[in-house]
Design an enzyme around this catalytic site. Structure first.
Site, PDB file in Angstrom:
ATOM      1  N   HIS A  90       0.813  -1.216   0.000  1.00  0.00           N
ATOM      2  CA  HIS A  90       0.000   0.000   0.000  1.00  0.00           C
ATOM      3  C   HIS A  90       0.850   1.271   0.000  1.00  0.00           C
ATOM      4  CE1 HIS A  90      -3.285  -2.714   0.860  1.00  0.00           C
ATOM      5  NE2 HIS A  90      -2.730  -3.081   2.005  1.00  0.00           N
ATOM      6  N   HIS A 115       5.268   7.040   6.601  1.00  0.00           N
ATOM      7  CA  HIS A 115       4.966   6.506   5.279  1.00  0.00           C
ATOM      8  C   HIS A 115       4.484   7.629   4.373  1.00  0.00           C
ATOM      9  CE1 HIS A 115       1.161   6.281   7.565  1.00  0.00           C
ATOM     10  NE2 HIS A 115       0.623   6.656   6.416  1.00  0.00           N
ATOM     11  N   HIS A 117       2.043   8.967   0.805  1.00  0.00           N
ATOM     12  CA  HIS A 117       0.906   8.796  -0.103  1.00  0.00           C
ATOM     13  C   HIS A 117       1.183   9.642  -1.344  1.00  0.00           C
ATOM     14  CE1 HIS A 117      -1.650   6.830   2.983  1.00  0.00           C
ATOM     15  NE2 HIS A 117      -1.001   7.630   3.816  1.00  0.00           N
ATOM     16  N   GLU A 129      -3.415  13.556   0.719  1.00  0.00           N
ATOM     17  CA  GLU A 129      -4.724  13.156   1.234  1.00  0.00           C
ATOM     18  C   GLU A 129      -5.536  14.349   1.737  1.00  0.00           C
ATOM     19  OE1 GLU A 129      -4.720   8.630   2.244  1.00  0.00           O
ATOM     20  OE2 GLU A 129      -3.822   9.725   3.927  1.00  0.00           O
ATOM     21  N   HIS A 142       3.274  11.079   6.368  1.00  0.00           N
ATOM     22  CA  HIS A 142       2.670  10.905   7.689  1.00  0.00           C
ATOM     23  C   HIS A 142       3.709  10.318   8.637  1.00  0.00           C
ATOM     24  CE1 HIS A 142      -1.626  10.577   5.781  1.00  0.00           C
ATOM     25  NE2 HIS A 142      -1.175  11.820   5.842  1.00  0.00           N
ATOM     26  N   THR A 224      -6.166   6.790   7.893  1.00  0.00           N
ATOM     27  CA  THR A 224      -6.699   6.971   6.534  1.00  0.00           C
ATOM     28  C   THR A 224      -6.699   5.669   5.741  1.00  0.00           C
ATOM     29  OG1 THR A 224      -4.522   7.579   5.646  1.00  0.00           O
ATOM     30  CG2 THR A 224      -5.911   9.368   6.516  1.00  0.00           C
ATOM     31  N   THR A 225      -6.381   4.579   6.408  1.00  0.00           N
ATOM     32  CA  THR A 225      -6.444   3.249   5.796  1.00  0.00           C
ATOM     33  C   THR A 225      -7.172   2.305   6.759  1.00  0.00           C
ATOM     34  OG1 THR A 225      -4.295   2.630   6.748  1.00  0.00           O
ATOM     35  CG2 THR A 225      -4.283   3.560   4.528  1.00  0.00           C
TER      36      THR A 225
END
Length: 378
Positions: A90, A115, A117, A129, A142, A224-225
């Site tokens: 992911h 991590h 995005h 995001e 993040h 957010t996941t």
């Protein structure tokens, strides 16, 4: 027969219970059969009323003067032990040592991991995001922490309302290469496929953060996941970090969500969740809304052009005033230095000539007058 039927029914139910996958074992994706629009079917918290990310409208935020600048603890003290980085299918996750933490919050939070995005379309096509005033970023970093004062570990804390604190750093593209992000990007090629892991040289994590840690937005939200636990105190920095277009391209095109043994390779792209309803939550700001308002490129251009036009207009007015003053002053000087009329300058000389002419006339009259005859005595 009744006993046999009941036995068969129990066996079927037992089979279903043992074969039904747990929520943690469900393979979710951002699109597809278990995409984000279907997350709530498998992960109930994803349908909660305090989900993340959100759209931040700066004019609707509430200024909170008690929000002090955050204090990264141990971010620069990376030591000699390398960081572990892996591809979980992911995103790219970098594990952080336990001596790193975060101050400036009601409790002490210990760092766990960070991590990224990102999107797929390059600059200005989204990938972050959170959005601010309907403006999306190209990527988002993040940094995740858990409340180590109240809970023993990340697993326990992530299910509690005050369990996690996440820093959100919006990333946009600029002209210069961001050397700090190369500490991550240069090693992505070693974890191209899901489940691959590599150890990278430790580095100063604080170099990834904005310089201004005192201007940020704060709200209560979620992961957010999946499983989307509503346990996060979010800190979204107002200042955005810049990376080069080449760095963004590497981030968007180098990783796969598929495993190395999978016959079909799938690029890991667009791994960001869409913004969720705020649902009467309040987004607080550590600065006033007006001072923190982001200007668009058009607004900046208009301001620059307006300032330039104003300067030109002011210069023209000043020149006109100076020219007028100089003209008036020159006229006054010229007028004051102008010689007196010749008639007045010649007046004494003419009077002198008139006097001389009068004297000459008088003398001539005296010469023409006959002298009296001498009187004789009788």
């Amino acid at each position: 027969m009744d006993s046999l039927g009941l036995c068969i029914l129990l066996m079927v139910l037992c089979f279903q219970w043992t074969t039904a996958p747990a929520a943690e074992e469900i393979t979710w994706t951002y699109t597809g059969l278990v995409g984000q629009t279907e997350w709530s079917e498998y992960f109930p918290d994803c349908a909660g009323n305090a989900q993340s990310p959100v759209e931040v409208v700066t004019t609707q935020t509430k200024y909170d003067p008690s929000l002090l600048p955050l204090t990264p603890l141990g971010y620069s003290q990376h030591g000699n032990k390398p960081f572990a980085m892996y591809n979980n299918g992911h995103t790219a996750v970098i594990e952080l040592p336990e001596w790193m933490g975060l101050g400036g919050l009601p409790w002490l939070y210990t760092a766990v991991q960070m991590h990224l995005h990102w999107g797929s379309g390059g600059p200005s096509h989204g990938g972050g995001e959170h959005t601010v005033n309907e403006m999306s970023a190209d990527a988002e970093l993040h940094v995740v922490h858990y409340n180590s004062e109240l809970y023993p570990n990340m697993s326990k804390a992530m299910t509690q309302s005050d369990g996690l604190a996440v820093l959100g750093i919006l990333i946009v593209t600029g002209e210069e290469t961001n050397l700090a992000f190369n500490n991550i990007l240069n090693y992505l090629g070693r974890i191209r496929h899901a489940d691959q892991k590599v150890f990278i040289p430790a580095f100063d994590v604080q170099t990834l953060l904005p310089e201004d840690l005192g201007r940020y937005f704060r709200y209560n939200g979620s992961l957010t996941t999946p499983p989307c636990h509503q346990s996060v105190t979010w800190t979204l920095f107002n200042e955005r970090i810049q990376i080069s277009p080449a760095q963004l391209l590497k981030l968007e095109t180098i990783l796969y969500s598929s495993k190395a043994e999978d016959p079909d390779r799938m690029l890991l792209q667009d791994n960001y969740r869409t913004t969720q309803p705020l649902n009467h939550r309040v987004v607080f700001a550590s600065f006033s809304a007006e001072s923190g308002r982001e200007l668009t490129s058009g607004e900046v251009t208009a301001i620059v052009i307006g300032v330039m036009c104003g300067c030109v207009g002011l210069a023209v007015i000043i020149r006109f005033i100076v020219k007028t003053i100089r003209s008036t002053s020159s006229w006054d000087v010229l007028h004051s230095s102008r010689p007196a009329p010749m008639s007045r300058m010649k007046e004494p000389e003419e009077e002198k000539k008139q006097d001389m002419a009068l004297n000459s006339t008088c003398e001539a009259g005296k010469k023409e007058e006959p002298s009296p005859s001498p009187q004789r005595d009788p």
